[in-house]
Design a protein around this motif. Structure first.
Motif, mmCIF file in Angstrom:
data_model
loop_
_atom_site.group_PDB
_atom_site.id
_atom_site.type_symbol
_atom_site.label_atom_id
_atom_site.label_comp_id
_atom_site.label_asym_id
_atom_site.label_seq_id
_atom_site.Cartn_x
_atom_site.Cartn_y
_atom_site.Cartn_z
ATOM 1 N N ILE A 166 -38.664 -24.282 4.624
ATOM 2 C CA ILE A 166 -38.435 -25.298 3.597
ATOM 3 C C ILE A 166 -39.682 -26.128 3.332
ATOM 4 C CG2 ILE A 166 -37.219 -27.472 3.150
ATOM 5 C CD1 ILE A 166 -34.724 -26.277 4.279
ATOM 6 N N GLN A 167 -40.401 -26.478 4.393
ATOM 7 C CA GLN A 167 -41.601 -27.294 4.223
ATOM 8 C C GLN A 167 -42.625 -26.577 3.355
ATOM 9 O OE1 GLN A 167 -43.737 -28.215 7.822
ATOM 10 N NE2 GLN A 167 -44.987 -29.778 6.833
ATOM 11 N N GLN A 168 -42.774 -25.263 3.537
ATOM 12 C CA GLN A 168 -43.758 -24.519 2.762
ATOM 13 C C GLN A 168 -43.354 -24.401 1.296
ATOM 14 O OE1 GLN A 168 -43.625 -21.320 5.731
ATOM 15 N NE2 GLN A 168 -45.867 -21.346 5.769
ATOM 16 N N VAL A 169 -42.065 -24.230 1.042
ATOM 17 C CA VAL A 169 -41.592 -24.192 -0.346
ATOM 18 C C VAL A 169 -41.810 -25.552 -1.004
ATOM 19 C CG1 VAL A 169 -39.565 -23.929 -1.837
ATOM 20 C CG2 VAL A 169 -39.905 -22.368 0.094
ATOM 21 N N SER A 170 -41.501 -26.619 -0.284
ATOM 22 C CA SER A 170 -41.706 -27.969 -0.797
ATOM 23 C C SER A 170 -43.178 -28.221 -1.081
ATOM 24 C CB SER A 170 -41.182 -28.996 0.218
ATOM 25 O OG SER A 170 -41.398 -30.316 -0.240
ATOM 26 N N PHE A 171 -44.048 -27.781 -0.171
ATOM 27 C CA PHE A 171 -45.484 -27.974 -0.376
ATOM 28 C C PHE A 171 -45.977 -27.196 -1.592
ATOM 29 C CE2 PHE A 171 -49.805 -26.352 0.102
ATOM 30 C CZ PHE A 171 -50.515 -27.544 0.171
ATOM 31 N N ALA A 172 -45.508 -25.958 -1.765
ATOM 32 C CA ALA A 172 -45.933 -25.154 -2.911
ATOM 33 C C ALA A 172 -45.534 -25.828 -4.221
ATOM 34 C CB ALA A 172 -45.316 -23.756 -2.824
ATOM 35 N N THR A 173 -44.345 -26.413 -4.227
ATOM 36 C CA THR A 173 -43.877 -27.130 -5.422
ATOM 37 C C THR A 173 -44.763 -28.333 -5.711
ATOM 38 O OG1 THR A 173 -41.592 -26.444 -5.003
ATOM 39 C CG2 THR A 173 -41.912 -28.344 -6.441
ATOM 40 N N TRP A 174 -45.045 -29.128 -4.672
ATOM 41 C CA TRP A 174 -45.899 -30.303 -4.859
ATOM 42 C C TRP A 174 -47.295 -29.890 -5.317
ATOM 43 C CZ3 TRP A 174 -50.481 -31.498 -2.342
ATOM 44 C CH2 TRP A 174 -51.038 -32.740 -2.697
ATOM 45 N N ASN A 189 -47.450 -28.939 -8.933
ATOM 46 C CA ASN A 189 -47.272 -30.136 -9.750
ATOM 47 C C ASN A 189 -48.562 -30.947 -9.812
ATOM 48 O OD1 ASN A 189 -44.562 -29.565 -10.120
ATOM 49 N ND2 ASN A 189 -43.854 -30.931 -8.510
ATOM 50 N N TYR A 190 -49.119 -31.209 -8.646
ATOM 51 C CA TYR A 190 -50.326 -32.034 -8.568
ATOM 52 C C TYR A 190 -51.480 -31.387 -9.332
ATOM 53 C CZ TYR A 190 -54.165 -34.785 -6.634
ATOM 54 O OH TYR A 190 -55.266 -35.584 -6.496
ATOM 55 N N GLY A 191 -51.631 -30.099 -9.171
ATOM 56 C CA GLY A 191 -52.716 -29.404 -9.863
ATOM 57 C C GLY A 191 -52.553 -29.421 -11.368
ATOM 58 N N THR A 192 -51.341 -29.130 -11.844
ATOM 59 C CA THR A 192 -51.094 -29.108 -13.286
ATOM 60 C C THR A 192 -51.311 -30.481 -13.906
ATOM 61 O OG1 THR A 192 -49.465 -27.321 -13.017
ATOM 62 C CG2 THR A 192 -49.385 -28.578 -15.067
ATOM 63 N N ILE A 193 -50.769 -31.508 -13.260
ATOM 64 C CA ILE A 193 -50.914 -32.866 -13.791
ATOM 65 C C ILE A 193 -52.367 -33.316 -13.738
ATOM 66 C CG2 ILE A 193 -50.296 -35.291 -13.419
ATOM 67 C CD1 ILE A 193 -47.566 -34.236 -12.346
ATOM 68 N N SER A 194 -53.046 -33.039 -12.636
ATOM 69 C CA SER A 194 -54.447 -33.465 -12.489
ATOM 70 C C SER A 194 -55.341 -32.844 -13.548
ATOM 71 C CB SER A 194 -54.960 -33.084 -11.093
ATOM 72 O OG SER A 194 -54.259 -33.768 -10.085
ATOM 73 N N LEU A 226 -43.148 -20.231 -10.285
ATOM 74 C CA LEU A 226 -42.936 -20.367 -8.846
ATOM 75 C C LEU A 226 -41.485 -20.077 -8.474
ATOM 76 C CD1 LEU A 226 -43.796 -21.225 -5.984
ATOM 77 C CD2 LEU A 226 -43.370 -23.596 -6.670
ATOM 78 N N PHE A 227 -40.552 -20.686 -9.192
ATOM 79 C CA PHE A 227 -39.143 -20.528 -8.844
ATOM 80 C C PHE A 227 -38.640 -19.110 -9.105
ATOM 81 C CE2 PHE A 227 -38.649 -25.326 -9.906
ATOM 82 C CZ PHE A 227 -39.263 -25.642 -8.699
ATOM 83 N N ASP A 228 -39.088 -18.493 -10.209
ATOM 84 C CA ASP A 228 -38.718 -17.096 -10.449
ATOM 85 C C ASP A 228 -39.289 -16.195 -9.364
ATOM 86 O OD1 ASP A 228 -37.271 -17.718 -12.701
ATOM 87 O OD2 ASP A 228 -38.752 -16.962 -14.140
ATOM 88 N N GLY A 229 -40.518 -16.510 -8.929
ATOM 89 C CA GLY A 229 -41.132 -15.726 -7.851
ATOM 90 C C GLY A 229 -40.341 -15.803 -6.550
ATOM 91 N N LEU A 230 -39.658 -16.933 -6.355
ATOM 92 C CA LEU A 230 -38.805 -17.096 -5.178
ATOM 93 C C LEU A 230 -37.388 -16.582 -5.426
ATOM 94 C CD1 LEU A 230 -39.865 -20.738 -4.193
ATOM 95 C CD2 LEU A 230 -40.267 -18.677 -2.811
ATOM 96 N N ALA A 231 -37.149 -16.064 -6.646
ATOM 97 C CA ALA A 231 -35.820 -15.595 -7.048
ATOM 98 C C ALA A 231 -34.786 -16.709 -6.947
ATOM 99 C CB ALA A 231 -35.389 -14.383 -6.220
ATOM 100 N N TRP A 232 -35.204 -17.920 -7.315
ATOM 101 C CA TRP A 232 -34.325 -19.091 -7.284
ATOM 102 C C TRP A 232 -33.442 -19.048 -8.527
ATOM 103 C CZ3 TRP A 232 -36.399 -24.551 -5.597
ATOM 104 C CH2 TRP A 232 -35.331 -25.462 -5.544
ATOM 105 N N ALA A 233 -32.165 -18.778 -8.340
ATOM 106 C CA ALA A 233 -31.224 -18.628 -9.448
ATOM 107 C C ALA A 233 -30.692 -19.994 -9.911
ATOM 108 C CB ALA A 233 -30.072 -17.729 -9.010
#
Length: 256
Positions: A163-171, A174-179, A207-214
């Motif tokens: 979970i921590q790694q998924v959370s980090f990938a999301t952050w 986000n940070y990169g796109t916004i920056s 990212l979410f499709d890559g994780l197959a997050w439905a």
């Protein structure tokens, strides 16, 4: 005459005055150019009074970082409570991070500085402990959304991740796109035609499709979903953005 003794509320208000003045200086000159002398010159308190509240520049920057995390936690928590599927709530959380960056650009730019080892090494223990507690709370929000997706059978985290790694990938995305794309923060070359809010949705979906997050993005219009969610969860923030001449547009531009 004996010096006036301030109660806890007055002391907190005075500390906030110093923090607000420093944020204004960061917004104008950049965090790298902040000195305690500049802070003292910007407030109506003596140098001794300022140092009663903060050990030095580093301690003050950490206090600003803690304020930033507090603001983010409020936005993230509201996104997490939205009545939508977990993936919609995580996407809304990602957009709330953009709202934070636009409304508080000085905080967005300085929060990473607050994580510097040199800042930690010269900050008070109580402020460092406060940041640890705040970070645990904000991570708990994202972890909760991911755990909800798992419990609903909409997300299976790859065996090599947690979970921590998924959370980090999301952050990180986000940070990169916004920056790179938010004009309120910084805009890279080659960004012409790219709207930060649209690309934040696009990168999140990748990212979410890559994780197959439905549900997958092919099965749901998430740009439309997040636009509706924003109106319900963040109406006052959207109104404030509009007053600044900033409105989100999630519709994709058709390229010839």
């Amino acid at each position: 005459m004996a010096p006036k003794v301030l109660d806890g509320y007055a002391l907190k208000a005075r500390e906030q005055d110093i923090i607000d003045a420093t944020i204004a200086l960061i917004d104008k000159h950049g965090v790298e150019n902040i000195t305690m002398d500049k802070v003292v010159a910007a407030v109506s308190y003596s140098k001794g009074t300022v140092y009663k509240h903060f050990l030095g520049k580093e301690d003050l920057i950490l206090a600003i970082g803690n304020q930033a995390i507090t603001i983010m936690h409020d936005l993230f928590s509201r996104a997490a409570m939205y009545d939508g599927c977990p993936r919609e709530r995580m996407l809304l959380l990602n957009i709330s991070y953009l709202i934070y960056a636009i409304l508080h650009p000085a905080l967005f730019k300085s929060v990473m500085c607050a994580k510097s080892p040199t800042v930690y090494g010269k900050s008070s223990e109580c402020r460092m402990k406060e940041q640890e507690q705040l970070e645990a709370k904000i991570m708990g929000v994202t972890f909760g959304i991911i755990e909800d997706a798992q419990s609903k059978g909409q997300l299976t985290i790859p065996a090599h991740m947690d979970i921590q790694q998924v959370s980090f990938a999301t952050w990180a995305q986000n940070y990169g796109t916004i920056s790179l794309l938010s004009s309120e923060v910084y805009q890279c070359s080659g960004s012409t035609g790219l709207a930060v809010e649209r690309e934040l949705v696009n990168s999140s979906n990748l990212l979410f499709d890559g994780l197959a997050w439905a549900p997958l993005s092919k099965d749901r219009n998430y740009a439309q979903s997040v636009e509706l969610a924003l109106q319900k969860v963040f109406p006052s923030e959207l109104a404030l953005l509009k007053s600044m001449g900033r409105e989100f547009s999630f519709a994709e531009q058709h390229k010839s």
